[in-house]
Design a protein around this motif. Structure first.
Motif, PDB file in Angstrom:
ATOM      1  N   ALA A  86      -4.752   6.350  -2.484  1.00  0.00           N
ATOM      2  CA  ALA A  86      -3.899   5.211  -2.160  1.00  0.00           C
ATOM      3  C   ALA A  86      -3.863   4.233  -3.322  1.00  0.00           C
ATOM      4  O   ALA A  86      -4.843   4.091  -4.055  1.00  0.00           O
ATOM      5  N   LEU A  96       0.847  -1.186   0.000  1.00  0.00           N
ATOM      6  CA  LEU A  96       0.000   0.000   0.000  1.00  0.00           C
ATOM      7  C   LEU A  96       0.880   1.233   0.000  1.00  0.00           C
ATOM      8  O   LEU A  96       1.885   1.283   0.715  1.00  0.00           O
ATOM      9  N   GLN A  97       0.512   2.221  -0.802  1.00  0.00           N
ATOM     10  CA  GLN A  97       1.225   3.495  -0.834  1.00  0.00           C
ATOM     11  C   GLN A  97       0.187   4.605  -0.855  1.00  0.00           C
ATOM     12  O   GLN A  97      -0.723   4.580  -1.675  1.00  0.00           O
ATOM     13  N   THR A  98       0.305   5.557   0.072  1.00  0.00           N
ATOM     14  CA  THR A  98      -0.619   6.690   0.097  1.00  0.00           C
ATOM     15  C   THR A  98       0.149   7.977  -0.154  1.00  0.00           C
ATOM     16  O   THR A  98       1.372   8.024  -0.029  1.00  0.00           O
TER      17      THR A  98
END
Length: 151
Positions: A94, A69-71
């Motif tokens: 995200a 996960l990358q926000t």
């Protein structure tokens, strides 16, 4: 020369990983990286969060092989953090990637939660609506980008 993470960054990442792993039944690996600085933390601002994990059992019989996960920017209510229930003040963009193995999918199909979602289907077979109730359903990953259902 790479810069060593600051103590407050290490603490924040460790606490985030601990908080995320608490509700999980099992975790093989969890890594959290929070991009921010101490001043922004007190304002409830984070520049971004990266999360990577493997072997998560979310609920009995629901297993995730891999998650990434990358926000981008996150704004939270600072008081909610202190109380242990993080509340977002704005929507978050995200990107998430979840990998499930064939065994994970088939094991999940035996869970009460998933079997309750796939109780009955209404299918159109040669113009006639037919009710279909799957039992002992299995999914096969055929390797050519297709799923095969057996039941």
């Amino acid at each position: 020369m790479s810069e060593k993470p600051k103590l407050e960054d290490q603490f924040l990442c460790q606490e985030a990983a601990r908080s995320l792993s608490e509700p999980l039944e099992e975790v093989e690996q969890i890594n959290v990286e929070v991009q921010t600085d101490i001043g922004k933390i007190f304002q409830g601002r984070v520049d971004g969060v990266s999360l990577a994990g493997q072997g998560w059992v979310v609920q009995k019989k629901i297993r995730i092989q891999e998650i990434n996960l990358q926000t981008d920017n996150i704004i939270v209510d600072p008081l909610s953090v202190i109380l242990g229930q993080i509340k977002l003040n704005t929507p978050v963009n995200a990107n998430i990637r979840i990998v499930l193995t064939e065994a994970d999918i088939n094991y999940a199909l035996t869970s009460d939660m998933i079997s309750g979602l796939v109780k009955k289907f209404r299918l159109n077979v040669d113009g006639e609506i037919v009710s279909f109730e799957p039992s002992e359903m299995q999914i096969l990953l055929t390797g050519d980008g297709k799923l095969e259902f057996q039941g």
